[in-house]
Design an enzyme around this catalytic site. Structure first.
Site, PDB file in Angstrom:
ATOM      1  N   LYS A 109       0.857  -1.194   0.000  1.00  0.00           N
ATOM      2  CA  LYS A 109       0.000   0.000   0.000  1.00  0.00           C
ATOM      3  C   LYS A 109       0.880   1.226   0.000  1.00  0.00           C
ATOM      4  CE  LYS A 109      -4.461   0.956   0.364  1.00  0.00           C
ATOM      5  NZ  LYS A 109      -5.580   0.039   0.102  1.00  0.00           N
TER       6      LYS A 109
HETATM    7  N1  GLU Z   1      -7.254   0.222  -3.213  1.00  0.00           N
HETATM    8  C1  GLU Z   1      -8.028  -0.956  -3.442  1.00  0.00           C
HETATM    9  C2  GLU Z   1      -8.022  -1.852  -2.217  1.00  0.00           C
HETATM   10  O1  GLU Z   1      -7.868  -1.406  -1.109  1.00  0.00           O
HETATM   11  C3  GLU Z   1      -7.619  -1.671  -4.712  1.00  0.00           C
HETATM   12  C4  GLU Z   1      -6.191  -2.105  -4.793  1.00  0.00           C
HETATM   13  C5  GLU Z   1      -5.740  -2.560  -6.171  1.00  0.00           C
HETATM   14  O2  GLU Z   1      -6.541  -2.574  -7.078  1.00  0.00           O
HETATM   15  O3  GLU Z   1      -4.559  -2.905  -6.286  1.00  0.00           O
HETATM   16  O4  GLU Z   1      -8.269  -3.029  -2.287  1.00  0.00           O
END
Ligand code: GLU
Length: 417
Positions: A109
């Site tokens: 993240k």
């Molecule tokens: N931000 C989204 C999540 O928390 C999607 C992450 C992604 O598509 O890599 O799952």
């Protein structure tokens, strides 16, 4: 496992859920160390020039939690609360989430600690480009693939892809959640909300609920909350309350989401929508509804309000909206919580489809995307439900048990531990 404390940080909270299940699974200490900790964490300084000529400096993070099952994967958020601890928590949730839906990625993240409402569009672009160039040496289509999250979107991904491509060459698979014209996938924008509704459908089918008899309150009307509302309304569910940072609205007979979207397009907020009762965000959480869907920030259901939640089912469209103390209060009260690592996995699942389309240089139709998404979400829901029945435990523990077992097996096979 000792009772959780009420003042855990986001990462401590995810660790609590991890150890609780690792104890049950009898995971040994060296494996725990590898699975619980993070692989790499970076913090970058992001000075940008404001439109008035001043320079302001922000800080950004990228945390790669675990890569045993594949390249690191996860979004980047722009938010004032996105500090290292929160980004670690979210990276760890991505590891379990990708394992629960069985997409071949690890977990990561990113975050930039900034209130995006204070940035003009050119400032936002400069900050996005600066962030991507500062972390560019650790990303790659087979290393770490970023995506949108809170306050970031397809435009953010276009700037990121462009910035990375200037140094390393054009590569759409470097990020997912891109605009359609730049290699994005049909259905990606709606994917997290669509996945939430697929999980709701699966729960309704399991319990024999009829959508038109089910009242739903949704906290948050950003990308995830608004798509959840739109698709749930199309499927016949009765959405009786929604909210955003400016306030919440309640209509016991149900809201017309089509009309609400028109109002939001003009007013910029759900507040003030005609024929609705204005309520505050806390009241929304405590409404007497069948299903509560927190789709905004983390930690909104906590030790002070868990006793007052009246919904029978909570679907975690947001990441970590329920704290560990609240989770155990809700379990004791018989409230079903469908956890984030299952409920909001639709976004990363369609990100996986986008990444494969980019690598194949081929485009799927929206029908293909949605059909495949349905297969992944229904299978994940069934596996989590079966595991919870086998272990006689909550859906969260069952989902973590699946995630931890998958990642532990991959780590052992690779020879990490
Ligand atoms: N931000 C989204 C999540 O928390 C999607 C992450 C992604 O598509 O890599 O799952």
């Amino acid at each position: 496992m000792a009772e959780p404390s009420s003042d855990l940080s986001p990462f401590e909270a995810v660790q609590y859920f991890f150890h609780d299940v690792a104890d049950q699974l009898g995971i040994d200490d060296p494996t725990r160390e590898v699975l619980n900790g993070t692989y790499r964490e970076i913090r970058v300084q992001l000075p940008i020039r404001r439109d008035d000529g001043r320079v302001d400096t922000f800080y950004g993070y990228r945390v790669q939690h675990n890569g045993a099952r594949g390249p690191y994967k996860g979004g980047v958020r722009f938010h004032q609360a996105a500090d290292l601890d929160e980004v670690r928590a979210l990276a760890s949730l991505m590891t379990w989430k990708t394992a629960v839906v069985k997409v071949p990625f690890g977990g990561a993240k990113g975050g930039v600690q900034v209130d995006p409402s204070t940035l003009s569009r050119p400032e936002n672009e400069r900050l996005t480009r600066r962030y991507m160039s500062q972390v560019s040496y650790i990303v790659g289509k087979k290393r770490d693939i970023m995506a949108p999250d809170m306050n970031t979107n397809a435009q953010t991904m276009a700037w990121m892809m462009d910035t990375w491509g200037r140094s390393y060459g054009h590569e759409p698979a470097i990020v997912t959640g891109k605009p359609l014209t730049l290699g994005g996938s049909h259905g990606r924008d709606a994917a997290t909300g669509r996945g939430v509704v697929m999980v709701l459908d699966a729960a309704a089918e399991q319990h024999g609920w009829q959508p038109e008899n089910l009242t739903v309150a949704i906290q948050g009307y950003g990308n995830v909350g608004s798509w959840t509302a739109r698709i749930a309304a199309e499927r016949g569910y009765r959405i009786v309350a929604v909210s955003d940072i400016s306030g919440a609205i309640y209509a016991p007979d149900g809201l017309s989401i089509e009309m609400l979207d028109k109002h939001v397009a003009e007013a910029g907020t759900v507040a003030g929508f005609e024929s609705t009762e204005p309520i505050d965000n806390n009241t929304l959480l405590e409404l007497d509804v069948d299903v509560l869907i927190p789709a905004a920030l983390g930690e909104v259901v906590h030790h002070l309000n868990a006793d007052r939640i009246r919904a029978g089912t909570i679907i975690e469209a947001a990441n970590h909206p329920v704290t560990p103390v609240a989770d155990s209060i809700l379990a004791d009260r018989g409230v079903t919580v469908i956890p984030d690592v299952l409920a909001n996995a639709g976004g990363v699942t369609v990100s996986y489809f986008e990444w494969t389309q980019n690598i194949q240089e081929f485009k799927w139709t929206e029908e293909q995307v949605n059909e495949q998404l349905g297969r992944y979400m229904r299978t994940a829901y069934r596996k989590v439900r079966e595991r919870s029945e086998d272990l006689e435990t909550t859906l969260r523990r069952a989902a973590f048990a699946i995630g931890i077992s998958e990642v532990a097996e991959a780590a052992h096979l690779r020879g990490y531990v």
